[in-house]
Motif scaffolding. Structure first.
Motif, PDB file in Angstrom:
ATOM      1  N   GLN A  85       0.816  -1.225   0.000  1.00 30.63           N
ATOM      2  CA  GLN A  85       0.000   0.000   0.000  1.00 30.63           C
ATOM      3  C   GLN A  85       0.847   1.272   0.000  1.00 30.63           C
ATOM      4  OE1 GLN A  85      -2.220  -1.057   3.467  1.00 30.63           O
ATOM      5  NE2 GLN A  85      -3.253  -2.706   2.366  1.00 30.63           N
ATOM      6  N   MET A  86       2.108   1.162   0.395  1.00 30.32           N
ATOM      7  CA  MET A  86       2.966   2.350   0.404  1.00 30.32           C
ATOM      8  C   MET A  86       3.330   2.792  -1.010  1.00 30.32           C
ATOM      9  SD  MET A  86       5.564   1.523   3.523  1.00 30.32           S
ATOM     10  CE  MET A  86       6.341   3.137   3.533  1.00 30.32           C
ATOM     11  N   ALA A  87       3.400   1.841  -1.930  1.00 26.73           N
ATOM     12  CA  ALA A  87       3.793   2.182  -3.305  1.00 26.73           C
ATOM     13  C   ALA A  87       3.280   1.104  -4.254  1.00 26.73           C
ATOM     14  CB  ALA A  87       5.313   2.283  -3.399  1.00 26.73           C
ATOM     15  N   PRO A  88       1.939   1.076  -4.448  1.00 23.05           N
ATOM     16  CA  PRO A  88       1.347  -0.007  -5.250  1.00 23.05           C
ATOM     17  C   PRO A  88       1.964  -0.129  -6.646  1.00 23.05           C
ATOM     18  CG  PRO A  88      -0.355   1.404  -4.277  1.00 23.05           C
ATOM     19  CD  PRO A  88       0.951   2.041  -3.964  1.00 23.05           C
ATOM     20  N   ALA A  89       2.218   1.023  -7.272  1.00 21.82           N
ATOM     21  CA  ALA A  89       2.729   0.966  -8.654  1.00 21.82           C
ATOM     22  C   ALA A  89       4.108   0.314  -8.698  1.00 21.82           C
ATOM     23  CB  ALA A  89       2.776   2.373  -9.251  1.00 21.82           C
ATOM     24  N   LEU A  90       4.929   0.608  -7.698  1.00 26.50           N
ATOM     25  CA  LEU A  90       6.273   0.021  -7.645  1.00 26.50           C
ATOM     26  C   LEU A  90       6.183  -1.496  -7.429  1.00 26.50           C
ATOM     27  CD1 LEU A  90       9.387   0.230  -7.433  1.00 26.50           C
ATOM     28  CD2 LEU A  90       9.097   0.672  -4.986  1.00 26.50           C
ATOM     29  N   PHE A  91       5.402  -1.916  -6.448  1.00 22.34           N
ATOM     30  CA  PHE A  91       5.291  -3.349  -6.157  1.00 22.34           C
ATOM     31  C   PHE A  91       4.699  -4.120  -7.339  1.00 22.34           C
ATOM     32  CE2 PHE A  91       6.053  -1.992  -1.848  1.00 22.34           C
ATOM     33  CZ  PHE A  91       6.644  -3.089  -1.233  1.00 22.34           C
ATOM     34  N   SER A  92       3.752  -3.487  -8.028  1.00 19.72           N
ATOM     35  CA  SER A  92       3.068  -4.210  -9.110  1.00 19.72           C
ATOM     36  C   SER A  92       4.017  -4.527 -10.274  1.00 19.72           C
ATOM     37  CB  SER A  92       1.891  -3.393  -9.626  1.00 19.72           C
ATOM     38  OG  SER A  92       2.365  -2.235 -10.277  1.00 19.72           O
ATOM     39  N   LYS A  93       5.142  -3.812 -10.348  1.00 17.77           N
ATOM     40  CA  LYS A  93       6.111  -4.123 -11.413  1.00 17.77           C
ATOM     41  C   LYS A  93       6.787  -5.477 -11.174  1.00 17.77           C
ATOM     42  CE  LYS A  93       7.579   0.294 -13.302  1.00 17.77           C
ATOM     43  NZ  LYS A  93       6.862   1.342 -12.590  1.00 17.77           N
ATOM     44  N   PHE A  94       6.833  -5.912  -9.924  1.00 21.12           N
ATOM     45  CA  PHE A  94       7.595  -7.121  -9.594  1.00 21.12           C
ATOM     46  C   PHE A  94       6.743  -8.251  -9.022  1.00 21.12           C
ATOM     47  CE2 PHE A  94      10.288  -3.378  -9.201  1.00 21.12           C
ATOM     48  CZ  PHE A  94      11.322  -3.712 -10.071  1.00 21.12           C
ATOM     49  N   ILE A  95       5.547  -7.912  -8.539  1.00 26.31           N
ATOM     50  CA  ILE A  95       4.672  -8.928  -7.941  1.00 26.31           C
ATOM     51  C   ILE A  95       3.417  -9.009  -8.808  1.00 26.31           C
ATOM     52  CG2 ILE A  95       3.542  -9.692  -5.802  1.00 26.31           C
ATOM     53  CD1 ILE A  95       6.361  -8.910  -5.104  1.00 26.31           C
ATOM     54  N   PRO A  96       3.159 -10.166  -9.425  1.00 29.60           N
ATOM     55  CA  PRO A  96       1.996 -10.259 -10.309  1.00 29.60           C
ATOM     56  C   PRO A  96       0.673 -10.140  -9.541  1.00 29.60           C
ATOM     57  CG  PRO A  96       3.100 -12.388 -10.095  1.00 29.60           C
ATOM     58  CD  PRO A  96       3.949 -11.389  -9.365  1.00 29.60           C
ATOM     59  N   ASN A  97      -0.310  -9.573 -10.217  1.00 28.08           N
ATOM     60  CA  ASN A  97      -1.709  -9.562  -9.729  1.00 28.08           C
ATOM     61  C   ASN A  97      -1.942  -8.876  -8.390  1.00 28.08           C
ATOM     62  OD1 ASN A  97      -2.137 -11.207 -11.958  1.00 28.08           O
ATOM     63  ND2 ASN A  97      -1.762 -13.056 -10.759  1.00 28.08           N
ATOM     64  N   ILE A  98      -1.123  -7.876  -8.043  1.00 25.71           N
ATOM     65  CA  ILE A  98      -1.455  -7.228  -6.771  1.00 25.71           C
ATOM     66  C   ILE A  98      -2.321  -5.990  -6.978  1.00 25.71           C
ATOM     67  CG2 ILE A  98       0.508  -8.071  -5.394  1.00 25.71           C
ATOM     68  CD1 ILE A  98       1.721  -5.271  -5.754  1.00 25.71           C
ATOM     69  N   LEU A  99      -2.361  -5.509  -8.214  1.00 31.66           N
ATOM     70  CA  LEU A  99      -3.253  -4.371  -8.484  1.00 31.66           C
ATOM     71  C   LEU A  99      -4.445  -4.880  -9.275  1.00 31.66           C
ATOM     72  CD1 LEU A  99      -0.895  -1.512  -9.737  1.00 31.66           C
ATOM     73  CD2 LEU A  99      -1.920  -1.755  -7.486  1.00 31.66           C
ATOM     74  N   PRO A 100      -5.593  -4.241  -9.100  1.00 31.17           N
ATOM     75  CA  PRO A 100      -6.679  -4.573 -10.021  1.00 31.17           C
ATOM     76  C   PRO A 100      -6.238  -4.169 -11.425  1.00 31.17           C
ATOM     77  CG  PRO A 100      -7.188  -2.617  -8.710  1.00 31.17           C
ATOM     78  CD  PRO A 100      -5.934  -3.195  -8.158  1.00 31.17           C
ATOM     79  N   PRO A 101      -6.757  -4.829 -12.458  1.00 31.09           N
ATOM     80  CA  PRO A 101      -6.336  -4.472 -13.818  1.00 31.09           C
ATOM     81  C   PRO A 101      -6.484  -2.962 -14.024  1.00 31.09           C
ATOM     82  CG  PRO A 101      -7.913  -6.287 -13.841  1.00 31.09           C
ATOM     83  CD  PRO A 101      -7.793  -5.840 -12.426  1.00 31.09           C
ATOM     84  N   ALA A 102      -5.421  -2.325 -14.486  1.00 34.15           N
ATOM     85  CA  ALA A 102      -5.442  -0.860 -14.579  1.00 34.15           C
ATOM     86  C   ALA A 102      -6.229  -0.426 -15.807  1.00 34.15           C
ATOM     87  CB  ALA A 102      -4.023  -0.334 -14.667  1.00 34.15           C
ATOM     88  N   VAL A 103      -7.063   0.541 -15.610  1.00 34.25           N
ATOM     89  CA  VAL A 103      -7.759   1.177 -16.724  1.00 34.25           C
ATOM     90  C   VAL A 103      -6.880   2.361 -17.093  1.00 34.25           C
ATOM     91  CG1 VAL A 103      -9.937   2.213 -17.427  1.00 34.25           C
ATOM     92  CG2 VAL A 103      -9.893   0.538 -15.580  1.00 34.25           C
ATOM     93  N   GLU A 104      -6.804   2.655 -18.382  1.00 30.36           N
ATOM     94  CA  GLU A 104      -5.871   3.693 -18.807  1.00 30.36           C
ATOM     95  C   GLU A 104      -6.099   5.016 -18.060  1.00 30.36           C
ATOM     96  OE1 GLU A 104      -4.292   5.390 -23.029  1.00 30.36           O
ATOM     97  OE2 GLU A 104      -5.292   3.446 -22.984  1.00 30.36           O
TER      98      GLU A 104
END
Length: 221
Positions: free
Chosen positions: A178-197
């Motif tokens: 939660q501190m940096a979702p975008a950073l974590f999502s680069k290395f951990i699959p499926n932690i963010l909901p699918p991003a809408v543009e």
């Protein structure tokens, strides 16, 4: 086969010192080092102590030993200049996780007959938790802004270093995502909901907001 009785004095003067020095070597070795430890000897040392009811003392000594080591590691990190901080955190994390791959199997009897049965826990989990409490938690607020900055500056740190740290932090405490979702999502699959543009800009804005908040709380870049 009657086993010689191991008194608490024997344990303290003969058995624990052997274990102590083996743990020392394992905690401080560099990756790829060969260390002259007789695994057989250590293994049988642990086995004898468990059979003679010294598990509780041995567990307590092990936790104290590793806690002291991690407190030293944390202090050394605190003294690191910002440009070496990420790299040194990565080394500390890698070295410790590497050491656990040897330490946990050596204490397999203690784990099986004391930690799992009496404490309903697991040695590896306990030792990972020690790193979280004594190192990672103390450094996360300094580390995060540096990681976010490094991520936006090409070649500042190697991709493998970034990947190791982010995956490592996620293993230690998944909610740090939660501190940096975008950073974590680069290395951990499926932690963010699918991003809408349309949300991508929002993610970027959240990232910047977090950086600003961290800086306002006295965390320098």
């Amino acid at each position: 086969l009657v086993m010689n009785v191991i008194t608490i004095e024997d344990y303290k003067s003969t058995y624990w010192p052997k274990l102590d020095s083996a743990i020392d070597q394992l905690l401080t070795q560099s990756p790829g080092d060969y260390i002259p430890i007789s695994y057989e000897q250590i293994y049988s040392c642990v086995y004898k102590c468990v059979c003679q009811q010294h598990s509780e003392q041995m567990y307590s000594d092990l936790i104290k030993k590793i806690t002291n080591h991690l407190e030293r590691v944390s202090k050394e990190l605190q003294a690191s200049p910002p440009d070496l901080y990420i790299e040194r955190f990565n080394v500390a994390l890698g070295q410790y996780m590497g050491a656990l791959q040897s330490i946990v199997p050596l204490f397999i009897y203690m784990n099986k007959f004391y930690i799992e049965t009496k404490l309903n826990r697991d040695l590896k989990d306990d030792l990972i938790k020690l790193f979280t409490e004594h190192v990672a938690e103390k450094h996360i607020y300094n580390l995060m802004p540096l990681l976010l900055e490094a991520q936006s500056t090409p070649f500042q740190i190697t991709p493998s270093t970034m990947a190791n740290i982010v995956k490592g932090l996620y293993t230690l405490r998944p909610e740090w995502v939660q501190m940096a979702p975008a950073l974590f999502s680069k290395f951990i699959p499926n932690i963010l909901p699918p991003a809408v543009e349309s949300e991508l800009q929002e993610y970027a804005a959240q990232d910047q907001k977090l950086q600003r908040e961290l800086m306002q709380n006295g965390f320098t870049r």
